[in-house]
Design a protein around this motif. Structure first.
Motif, PDB file in Angstrom:
ATOM      1  N   LYS A   1       0.853  -1.195   0.000  1.00  0.00           N
ATOM      2  CA  LYS A   1       0.000   0.000   0.000  1.00  0.00           C
ATOM      3  C   LYS A   1       0.885   1.240   0.000  1.00  0.00           C
ATOM      4  CE  LYS A   1      -3.935   2.003   2.432  1.00  0.00           C
ATOM      5  NZ  LYS A   1      -4.883   1.856   3.570  1.00  0.00           N
TER       6      LYS A   1
ATOM      7  N   SER B   1       1.223   5.637  -0.082  1.00  0.00           N
ATOM      8  CA  SER B   1       0.561   6.909   0.209  1.00  0.00           C
ATOM      9  C   SER B   1       0.366   7.679  -1.088  1.00  0.00           C
ATOM     10  CB  SER B   1       1.405   7.731   1.177  1.00  0.00           C
ATOM     11  OG  SER B   1       2.605   8.158   0.541  1.00  0.00           O
TER      12      SER B   1
ATOM     13  N   GLU C   1       1.462  10.615  -1.716  1.00  0.00           N
ATOM     14  CA  GLU C   1       2.733  11.234  -2.075  1.00  0.00           C
ATOM     15  C   GLU C   1       3.650  10.233  -2.781  1.00  0.00           C
ATOM     16  OE1 GLU C   1       1.313  11.359   0.878  1.00  0.00           O
ATOM     17  OE2 GLU C   1       0.773  13.487   1.064  1.00  0.00           O
ATOM     18  N   GLN C   2       3.657   8.990  -2.315  1.00  0.00           N
ATOM     19  CA  GLN C   2       4.487   7.962  -2.947  1.00  0.00           C
ATOM     20  C   GLN C   2       3.996   7.643  -4.357  1.00  0.00           C
ATOM     21  OE1 GLN C   2       3.968   5.075   0.236  1.00  0.00           O
ATOM     22  NE2 GLN C   2       6.150   5.206   0.776  1.00  0.00           N
TER      23      GLN C   2
ATOM     24  N   ARG D   1      -8.658   6.540  -0.505  1.00  0.00           N
ATOM     25  CA  ARG D   1      -8.498   7.984  -0.670  1.00  0.00           C
ATOM     26  C   ARG D   1      -9.854   8.653  -0.589  1.00  0.00           C
ATOM     27  NH1 ARG D   1      -6.716   6.433  -5.945  1.00  0.00           N
ATOM     28  NH2 ARG D   1      -8.368   6.502  -7.506  1.00  0.00           N
TER      29      ARG D   1
ATOM     30  N   TRP E   1      -6.426  17.171   7.022  1.00  0.00           N
ATOM     31  CA  TRP E   1      -6.067  16.340   8.174  1.00  0.00           C
ATOM     32  C   TRP E   1      -7.189  16.263   9.219  1.00  0.00           C
ATOM     33  CZ3 TRP E   1      -4.031  21.035   6.786  1.00  0.00           C
ATOM     34  CH2 TRP E   1      -4.450  22.119   7.554  1.00  0.00           C
TER      35      TRP E   1
END
Length: 202
Positions: free
Chosen positions: A1, A3, A5-6, A130, A146
């Motif tokens: 899995k 993120s 950003e990744q 997401r 957040w």
């Protein structure tokens, strides 16, 4: 899995690798003077929709390929295939013949706030995967990604800081209705048959 950003970092590296080869990017269509984030790219698309239709606001989902964009604009010369990567007609389709087209809807200020406060996930995605939200042109939005769901949408105002009239009817341009679980609850004022690419390049 991975993120978000990744995922974006991997996409950037894949793009750089592809461009290092003899990849045919099509004809030159423009130039970007900076790198855009995915959010900024969605805001640019929303502005194009607003300008195209004359609606009060333009809307575009950031972070989702179905009725939104997971792509971004990179600094430098833009080619036709760069525009194709922004395409909003990817992903799942429903049985509506007007799916994956540019729509203009009318809704009250209160309905608009409710629309902006809700994530629009493809039916095959989970909440953990997401939570893509609408970006907008013609509005000033403060958003806290957040925060808990009920506190994410901090404020929404008109340009200059004037509040939305909750009872007034506004128009908004968006790429079809993203929630496959129900039909569009707002009045549809117009549906355009133009392709996404032709709208962006106008």
């Amino acid at each position: 899995k991975m993120s978000a950003e990744q995922v974006m970092d991997l996409c950037d590296k894949t793009r750089d690798y592809t461009l290092s080869s003899d990849y045919n990017r099509g004809e030159i269509v423009g130039y970007a003077n900076k790198d855009f984030t995915n959010l900024e790219t969605a805001q640019f698309i929303a502005r194009v929709f607003k300008d195209k239709t004359g609606a009060d606001f333009g809307l575009c989902i950031a972070g989702q390929t179905s009725c939104g964009t997971h792509s971004r604009i990179y600094k430098g010369t833009l080619y036709s295939k760069d525009i194709q990567t922004l395409e909003l007609s990817l992903g799942s389709r429903n049985n509506n013949p007007d799916d994956k087209k540019l729509w203009v809807i009318s809704l009250t200020g209160k309905q608009l706030l409710d629309l902006l406060a809700k994530p629009y996930m493809n039916c095959t995605h989970t909440e953990e995967y997401r939570e893509p939200y609408f970006t907008a042109d013609g509005l000033e939005i403060t958003f806290a990604p957040w925060a808990d769901a009920a506190q994410k949408l901090v404020s929404v105002t008109l340009p200059g800081g004037s509040p939305l009239d909750l009872e007034k009817t506004y128009t908004a341009a968006l790429w079809c209705w993203p929630d496959f679980s129900k039909s569009c609850p707002y009045k549809i004022e117009r549906i355009y048959n133009d392709t996404f690419e032709s709208i962006i390049l106008e």
